[in-house]
Design an enzyme around this catalytic site. Structure first.
Site, PDB file in Angstrom:
ATOM      1  N   SER B 289       0.821  -1.205   0.000  1.00 56.40           N
ATOM      2  CA  SER B 289       0.000   0.000   0.000  1.00 56.40           C
ATOM      3  C   SER B 289       0.855   1.255   0.000  1.00 56.40           C
ATOM      4  O   SER B 289       0.394   2.321  -0.380  1.00 56.40           O
ATOM      5  CB  SER B 289      -0.908   0.001   1.227  1.00 56.40           C
ATOM      6  OG  SER B 289      -1.849  -1.042   1.132  1.00 56.40           O
ATOM      7  N   GLY B 323      -0.121  -9.039 -12.671  1.00 55.61           N
ATOM      8  CA  GLY B 323      -0.876  -9.809 -13.653  1.00 55.61           C
ATOM      9  C   GLY B 323      -0.219  -9.709 -15.020  1.00 55.61           C
ATOM     10  O   GLY B 323       0.319  -8.663 -15.396  1.00 55.61           O
ATOM     11  N   GLY B 539     -24.429 -28.277   1.907  1.00 55.88           N
ATOM     12  CA  GLY B 539     -23.488 -29.097   1.146  1.00 55.88           C
ATOM     13  C   GLY B 539     -23.516 -28.790  -0.340  1.00 55.88           C
ATOM     14  O   GLY B 539     -22.470 -28.818  -1.014  1.00 55.88           O
ATOM     15  N   THR B 560      -8.273  -6.686  -1.023  1.00 55.70           N
ATOM     16  CA  THR B 560      -6.866  -6.291  -0.916  1.00 55.70           C
ATOM     17  C   THR B 560      -6.376  -5.525  -2.139  1.00 55.70           C
ATOM     18  O   THR B 560      -5.711  -4.501  -2.014  1.00 55.70           O
ATOM     19  CB  THR B 560      -5.982  -7.553  -0.729  1.00 55.70           C
ATOM     20  OG1 THR B 560      -6.368  -8.211   0.468  1.00 55.70           O
ATOM     21  CG2 THR B 560      -4.510  -7.177  -0.668  1.00 55.70           C
ATOM     22  N   GLU B 562      -6.032  -3.326  -5.694  1.00 50.14           N
ATOM     23  CA  GLU B 562      -6.430  -1.937  -5.956  1.00 50.14           C
ATOM     24  C   GLU B 562      -6.547  -1.166  -4.643  1.00 50.14           C
ATOM     25  O   GLU B 562      -7.320  -0.214  -4.555  1.00 50.14           O
ATOM     26  CB  GLU B 562      -7.744  -1.858  -6.737  1.00 50.14           C
ATOM     27  CG  GLU B 562      -7.781  -2.691  -7.995  1.00 50.14           C
ATOM     28  CD  GLU B 562      -6.750  -2.266  -9.017  1.00 50.14           C
ATOM     29  OE1 GLU B 562      -6.641  -1.062  -9.268  1.00 50.14           O
ATOM     30  OE2 GLU B 562      -6.046  -3.144  -9.554  1.00 50.14           O
ATOM     31  N   ASP B 564      -5.652  -1.988  -0.212  1.00 48.82           N
ATOM     32  CA  ASP B 564      -6.166  -2.720   0.942  1.00 48.82           C
ATOM     33  C   ASP B 564      -7.312  -1.932   1.579  1.00 48.82           C
ATOM     34  O   ASP B 564      -7.215  -0.720   1.768  1.00 48.82           O
ATOM     35  CB  ASP B 564      -5.041  -2.902   1.960  1.00 48.82           C
ATOM     36  CG  ASP B 564      -5.541  -3.523   3.248  1.00 48.82           C
ATOM     37  OD1 ASP B 564      -5.623  -4.757   3.294  1.00 48.82           O
ATOM     38  OD2 ASP B 564      -5.867  -2.765   4.181  1.00 48.82           O
TER      39      ASP B 564
END
Lengths: 765, 765
Positions: B289, B323, B539, B560, B562, B564
Site C-alpha cells: 500500500s 498480472g 453441502g 486487498t 487496488e 487494501d
C-alpha cells in the site's frame, strides 16, 4: 524568474519559513484563498524587511506557483540542513523552522507567533506533509526474535495435553519428506485423491486410524488418542484429515458403536489397516439435516432372510456428499428406513457392499462423482443409489435394534426417539472432532498472520524504521481478540473432549448439546479467523504457498458437515429448554407450566444498578463481573425464550410454528449458553496453572476474550440495561488497552500452538 | 406380557390417553420420577374403572417399559384412527386424544382436565413429539414459479442502466458455447491460463477491451461502456475479468492516462487487440500500500539519453502480484523512483519491455511465477526484477512530468504530493471497477441462494409439505438484509461510476475518497455475502458446479487489491478531515484550529429526546429518521475524530502517531460517511422511479437496509444516546417484519439482476 525565487535559500530572515512554504505547496490541497490568506497573515505579523516580504509573496502567489524543480531544490536544502538536528526539533513545522533559523539568528516573538499560527491553520495536513518532507528512504530492520517473558515451556506442555505422545507421533509423520504440501498444490482432482490415499495408508500403517478400536481387533483402545490424532493432523492437510475421519471415525466408528462383536471381529481389523475403505452413507440430497425423513428404505424380506435396500425414484433420496463413495469405498454404512412387514421402525444402519476388491461397482449400486468441490478435493465424495439391493440379516448393525430370523423386530430401547438419537450418537464424535480441527485451522492461520505482522513493516514516522503491522491498532484489533478467543475455545474443547471420552452415559444428552453448540461456534470462529488473517496478510495471504488458500477452502464446509451450524444451535437451544424444565423439577411436574408461563426471571442474577455504571479498570478486569454478565445474558435469554414459546403454545399455535417464530431468539440463547461455558472453562484452566508468569499472560488473554465478547454484544447488553453507555465505552477502551499489553506476547502465544514450520507459509518463517 | 399391554387398543376408556402415552415414551426424555408422577396424577383425577387404571399403570411403569414393537403398534393404531380427523384436532395431545375417544364416548370433564394437565407438563417436548407421532412421509411439492407483483420489467430496465447495449454484447459473448465454466473447473494452472487467454482474445476481438480508448486509436471513446463491460463480465469468470482489467484497464489505462499522444498512437491499438499483452507493475513485495516508498529506481543517464531501471538488492523491491507477468506480458508500465542527477523526483511510470514477441524474457529482466493462488488461477501473476535495464527517454509516460533531452525535469504540477496522487489516479478506475465486480459477485451468490431457498424444503409441520428454507426466519435474516444492501450498493456504485466518468477535474479528490470507501464496503459486502450464501446452501453450496467455490476464492482478493480496504478507509477518513476543515472555511483560516479544538458539535443534527424513544412502525419506516440517524452518526464521528487528533497534535504528539492512536475511530468515521452516502443514493434512486408497484418494493428494501444497518450498529447508537433500548428492540422487530413482507418479492428481486442462467449453479435452475 526561477533564480529569484531560490534566493530564499540564502536569506536568513526566511530560513524559518522554508518548511512551511514547502508544506503549503507539497500537499497541493490548499485553495488559492487559503494561500493568499497565509501570505497576508505572515506579511502582517512577521515584521520582515520589505525584500523578504516580496520574496515570500512570490512563493505564495497562487497565480505563479513555484516549479517542481524549485520545490525539489527547496526540500533538498531543508533536508540537508535538518540532517544534524535533534529529533525533537523535527516534530513540528514551527520547531523545525526555528531550528533552521537558529544557525543565523534567534527568531523574534512575532516570527515565532506567525509560524505557529500558520502551522495550526495547516492542521493535520501540515504535520503529515512535514513528516513526508523529512522522510527519505527509511532504514530496513531485520526481525529480532521475540523472547517470551513468561514460562513458554509450561504453556507448550499445557496446550499439548492430553495424549502428548500421540501428538508427537503425528508430527513425526508430518515431518516425513513425502508429506509435502507442494505435491497437491496444483493437481487435478484425480491426482489429489491418489496422493491423499497414499498419505492415509501411511497413517493407517502407523496404527493411528485404529486408535479408537478395541485392542482385540487391532485397535489402540484409545478414543482420546484418536481425537488428539485428528486434532493434530488438521495442521497439515484437511483432505487427508477428512478422509481419515470418514474411514476411521465415521465408517469405522459406526461399526464399532452401532454394531456388535460379530461386526467388530469381521471388519474392524481391515478398516483400521485401510484394507477395507468404506463410507458413512447417511445424508441424502433432499434431506441433509433432517435425517429422520430420509427416503432410502431397508425392507425385511422374510423369504430370503435379509433386507432389500432401495432408493425411491427422484434425486432427493440419493445419498450425497459421501466420502470414499466416488473412488475408494468398498463397504458402506447405509442409514435407511427399516420396514418389517407393515411396521415402520424408523432409521437404522446397515452394511452394504458397494465395490469389490478390484474397485468395480457392484450390481444394483449406482455411483455419481460429486466432482470438483470448493476444497477437500483429495476426498472422493460422491452420490450413491441403491436399486433393490439384497443384504443378509446380519448386515443390520444390531447393537440397538435387531430383527430375528423369523422377522420379529426388537430393541433394548423402547423409545423410538431415543433409539433414533442413540444411533445418531455416532455423529457426536464427529462434531467433537470437527470442532477441534476447525480450531487447529484457526491456530495455523493466526500463527502465520501474527508472525507475519511482526515481520512485515509498512509506513511509519520520519527517519525511523517503518512500523510493523502489529504496531497498528486496527491490526492488533483484527488479530488479538481472535487469538484470545482461540485460547478460550481451546480449553472449552478440551473440556468437551474429556466429557465425550469419559461419557458414562448419564449426561449423554448434555454432551450432545454441548458438542453441537461448541462445534457451531468453533467452526464459525475458524471461518472468521482464517478470513481475517488472510486479509491481514494482504497479497501474500492470497498466494497458495502461504496456506490460506487451502485453509479457507477446505475448512469452509466445517460449518455445514456433521450438522449445519444453525440446526445444531437449535439442538442446543432445545436441550436448554429441557434443562430449564428439569431445573425447576423440585416444584413438581405440574408446576413446570407455571414457570414457562410466568417468566421466572426473579430467580436470576439481578442487574446491579451500581455495577452497570462501573468503569474502572479493576472492575472491568474482574472475572466475577465477566462471568456474571455472561450468566445473566444466558439466563435472561433462556427464560424469555421459554416464556415466548409457552405463550404461543397456550394460544393454540403448533409448537413447530411457535419455534419457527422465535428462531432467532433460540439461536441467541444457545450461543449465550455456549459462550458462558467457554468463559468458565477458560477460567477453570487458568485456575489450574501454577506458574505465575504464565497465569499473568493467560489472565490478560481471558480478560481480552471476555471484554471483546461483551463489546461485540454490547447492543444486547445496552438494550437490556445491563450496561450503561459509559461502561460500554470504557469496555472498548479496555479492549484497546489489553491489545496493547498483549502485543509483546502475541508471537510467543502463537508459537506455543506448536504448529510445525512446514505447515506455515514462508511469510511466517 | 406384551399382549396384556396392547389391550389398550380395544379399551374405549383409554382411547383418549393413547397419544399421551406414546409421547411420554417416544421422546425418551422423561425421568422415572416424572413418569410415576404422571401415572399417579392421571389415576387420581381421571376417575377410571380399576382395570383401566391398572392397564394405564402398566404403560407408565418405568421399571417395565413397553417394548419397541408395542410402541410401534400403538402409534400405528393412532395414525390409522387419526387419518380422517380434521387438522384442528391434531394440534394438541388433548385435542387428538379426545377426538380419538369421540367415536366411542364423550370424554368426561375429569378426563379432559387430566389430559390437559399432562400435556402442559410435557411442555415443548410433548407437542414436538406429537408432531412426529402423526407425521409419516411428507408430500413432496414441485416448485411453483413466483409471479412478481410489481413491474418487473421496469426494475430490469432500471438495473441495466446505463449502457444496456454493452451489457447485451457481454451477455452475447457469455452465451457462446466455448464460454463454458466446466472447461476451467478441474485444470492445472497452466491450462487455466491458456483458456483464459483464449477467452480474453475473443473479448478483445469484439472490441470490448478498447472501449475506453480514444477512437482514433481503435477505441470506443466510452469510459462508461468499459466500466459496464467490466461489471457485467464479472458474472461469468473472475479470472477472465481480472485479466481483462489488467490488460485494458490498468496497463492500457496507464498508457492512456499517464502517457501522451506518442504513446497512445504507438501502443493503444495493439493493447486493445491483445496483440501486445502488458503489465501494470506498481506493487512491490515489501511496499504494497505504501507506493511512495517503493524501491525500484529509474535513473537518468545523460550520456545515453534515457533511464536505467533497477531493482535494489533484497526481495522487498521486487514487483509482485503483477498480472500478465508470469506468462503473457511483453511490455510493462513500471512505477519507479525517478532520479535525475542528485534530484529525487519521486514515483513516475515508465514503459519497460519485458518479453519479445516470441515470449522470451528479455536480458536484464527476471521473472518469477507467483504460482498457485487461492483463486484467479487463470491470471498469470508473477514477480519482476530489473537489473540495470536501459530504456529510452520517451519511455517515461510524460503527461504529468518529463525530462528534457538535456536532463531537465519539469512538470505542469508543482506540488510533489499532488503529482504523486495524480499519477496514482489510474487506480481510481480500478477501484470503481473492482467495487462493481464485487457487487456482481454478491448478486450471483444471492441469486443462487435465494432461488435455492425457495426450492429446497426441510422439516415442517405434520402431514404438510416441508418448509422451504426461506420459510425460516433465520434464513430470511441471513439473505434478505444482504439483498437489501446489495440493492443499496448498486445505486451507490452507479452514482460513483457516473461521477468517475464525468470527472471534470474539480471534485477529483472527492471522487477518489468516495471510490476508496465504496470499494472497501462493497468488496467486504461481497466477501460476507458469498460466505453467507454458501452456508445457506449447505453441502450443495460446496460443490464447485454451484459456483460458490469460484466466487469465494476468486473474489477474496478484492478486499486487498487496488488498495487494501483498511488503508483505503483511512484515505477516505483523511479526506473527511480535509472536508471538515474546508466546511468551516468561512470563519477564516485561523479559525480552523478552534474548530478542531473545540468539538464543534453544536452545529450538528441534535439528538431529539422524543425521537430516541419513538417505536411506532410509521416512524421506524420514515426515511427522514433513517437519514437523520446516518447523518448524525457521521457528523459525530468526524467531529470527535478531528478533535481527538487535534488535541494530540497540540500536546506535541507527531501526527503519524496521533493518527495511529485513533485508527479505529478513523475507520468508523469513514464507514459512517460512506454508509450515509449509500443510503442517500438509494433514496435518490427510488425518488426517480415512476411505477408505484416498483417503488413500493424498493421502499421496503430501503427500509430494511436502513434498519438493518441501525440494528447492526445499535451498540454505537445506544452508547451515544441516539437510541433508547425500547427503540432498539423495536428496530429488531421491524427488521423481522420487513423480512416477512419482502419474502414474496425475494425471488423476483434476484431475478431482476439478470444474471445469465449459465452463470448460476444447477441448484438455482
Amino acid at each position: 524568474m526561477t533564480s529569484d525565487r531560490l534566493a530564499i535559500l540564502d536569506d536568513p530572515h526566511l530560513f524559518s519559513f522554508m518548511p512551511m512554504l514547502y508544506v503549503a505547496w507539497s500537499d497541493g490541497e490548499l485553495s488559492d484563498v487559503e494561500m493568499t490568506a497565509i501570505c497576508q497573515h505572515v506579511s502582517r505579523t512577521a515584521e520582515l524587511p520589505e525584500p523578504c516580504t516580496h520574496l515570500l509573496g512570490r512563493w505564495l502567489d497562487p497565480a505563479d506557483p513555484p516549479s517542481a524543480r524549485e520545490l525539489e531544490t527547496l526540500v533538498k536544502t531543508i533536508r540537508t540542513r535538518a540532517a544534524d538536528l535533534p529529533n525533537r526539533d523535527k516534530l513540528s513545522l514551527t520547531g523545525l523552522g526555528l531550528a533552521l533559523a537558529q544557525s543565523d539568528h534567534d527568531a523574534s516573538e512575532t516570527e515565532r507567533t506567525a509560524l505557529y499560527e500558520v502551522e495550526k491553520a495547516l492542521g493535520v495536513i501540515g504535520t503529515e506533509a512535514a513528516r513526508h518532507m523529512l522522510a527519505s528512504r527509511r532504514p530496513a530492520v531485520p526481525h529480532e526474535p521475540i523472547e517470551p517473558t513468561f514460562d513458554f515451556e509450561a504453556l507448550r506442555a499445557l496446550l499439548d495435553q492430553p495424549n502428548a505422545d500421540v501428538r508427537e507421533r503425528i508430527y513425526a509423520i508430518i515431518e516425513r519428506p513425502d508429506f509435502d504440501l507442494d505435491r497437491v498444490r496444483d493437481v487435478t482432482v484425480d491426482d489429489y485423491r491418489e496422493q491423499v490415499f497414499q498419505w492415509l495408508k501411511v497413517v493407517a500403517d502407523e496404527g493411528i486410524g485404529a486408535l479408537s478400536f478395541s485392542s482385540q481387533h487391532g485397535g489402540g483402545d484409545s478414543q482420546g488418542g484418536f481425537v488428539t490424532a485428528f486434532e493434530t493432523l488438521a495442521s497439515f492437510n484437511l483432505s487427508l484429515l477428512v478422509k481419515f475421519g470418514v474411514q476411521f471415525g465415521l465408517f469405522g466408528g459406526s461399526i464399532q458403536q452401532l454394531g456388535t462383536e460379530r461386526h467388530h471381529a469381521e471388519y474392524l481389523p481391515d478398516v483400521g489397516s485401510l484394507e477395507l475403505p468404506g463410507c458413512f452413507a447417511m445424508t441424502e440430497t433432499g434431506h441433509g439435516s433432517n435425517v429422520a425423513d430420509l427416503e432410502t428404505t431397508a425392507t425385511w424380506d422374510g423369504e430370503r432372510g435379509g433386507f432389500i435396500v432401495d432408493t425411491p425414484p427422484g434425486r432427493a433420496g440419493w445419498k450425497n456428499y459421501i466420502g470414499n463413495a466416488a473412488r475408494d469405498g468398498q463397504l458402506a454404512t447405509v442409514f435407511a428406513q427399516l420396514e418389517v412387514g407393515d411396521e415402520e421402525h424408523g432409521v437404522h444402519a446397515f452394511l452394504v457392499p458397494i465395490r469389490d476388491k478390484e474397485g468395480n461397482v457392484l450390481p444394483g449400486i449406482s455411483v455419481e462423482d460429486d466432482g470438483k468441490k470448493m476444497g477437500l478435493n483429495g476426498v472422493d465424495n460422491g452420490k450413491l443409489r441403491f436399486d433393490n439391493v439384497f443384504i443378509p440379516r446380519t448386515s443390520l448393525l444390531d447393537r440397538f435394534a435387531s430383527v430375528s430370523p423369523d422377522g420379529v423386530y426388537s430393541s433394548p430401547i423402547p423409545s423410538r426417539n431415543r433409539r433414533f438419537f442413540t444411533m445418531l450418537g455416532t455423529l457426536v464424535g464427529g462434531r467433537v472432532s470437527v470442532a477441534l480441527a476447525g480450531l487447529t485451522s484457526a491456530k495455523v492461520a493466526l500463527t502465520i498472520a501474527v508472525r507475519y505482522a511482526e515481520r512485515r513493516r509498512q509506513f511509519g514516522p520520519p527517519d525511523a524504521p517503518e512500523y510493523a503491522l502489529l504496531d497498528y491498532l486496527t491490526h492488533r484489533r483484527r488479530l488479538l481478540p481472535r487469538l484470545a478467543k482461540t485460547y478460550a475455545l481451546h480449553f472449552a474443547l478440551r473440556h468437551l473432549a474429556e466429557r465425550y471420552i469419559d461419557d458414562s452415559g448419564d449426561d449423554r444428552r448434555d454432551v450432545e448439546a454441548l458438542a453441537a453448540g461448541l462445534k457451531a461456534l468453533a467452526t464459525w470462529h475458524a471461518t472468521d479467523t482464517i478470513q481475517e488473517c488472510r486479509e491481514a496478510c494482504g497479497g501474500q495471504g492470497y498466494l497458495a504457498v502461504n496456506r490460506f488458500a487451502d485453509l479457507k477452502a477446505d475448512s469452509d464446509i466445517f460449518t455445514t458437515f456433521e450438522g449445519d451450524n444453525v440446526v445444531l444451535l437449535q439442538l442446543t437451544a432445545k436441550s436448554l429448554l429441557t434443562d430449564y424444565r428439569n431445573h425447576f423439577h423440585d416444584v413438581g411436574v405440574f408446576g413446570i407450566a407455571r414457570f414457562f408461563a410466568g417468566r421466572a426471571l426473579t430467580s436470576m442474577a439481578e442487574r446491579n444498578p451500581i455495577a452497570t455504571r462501573l468503569t474502572g479498570e479493576k472492575h472491568l478486569r474482574d472475572r466475577d463481573f465477566h462471568l456474571a454478565a455472561f450468566t445473566w445474558r444466558e439466563q435472561h435469554l433462556v427464560g424469555t425464550l421459554a416464556s415466548r414459546i409457552k405463550s404461543r403454545i397456550d394460544q393454540g399455535i403448533d409448537s413447530s410454528v411457535a419455534i419457527l417464530e422465535v428462531q432467532d431468539h433460540m439461536l441467541l440463547a444457545a450461543r449465550a449458553h455456549i459462550q458462558r461455558i467457554i468463559l468458565e472453562q477458560f477460567l477453570a484452566a487458568i485456575e489450574r496453572v501454577e506458574d505465575d508468569t504464565l497465569r499473568g499472560v493467560l489472565d490478560l488473554l481471558c480478560d481480552l476474550h471476555a471484554l471483546d465478547e461483551l463489546e461485540n454484544d454490547r447492543g444486547w447488553f445496552l438494550d437490556h440495561g445491563y450496561l450503561e453507555p459509559s461502561k460500554s465505552k470504557a469496555i472498548r477502551d479496555q479492549v484497546n488497552e489489553l491489545c496493547d499489553e498483549l502485543r509483546p506476547h502475541a508471537e510467543p502465544l502463537v508459537n506455543a500452538f506448536g504448529i510445525p514450520k512446514k505447515c506455515l507459509g514462508p511469510i511466517a518463517w
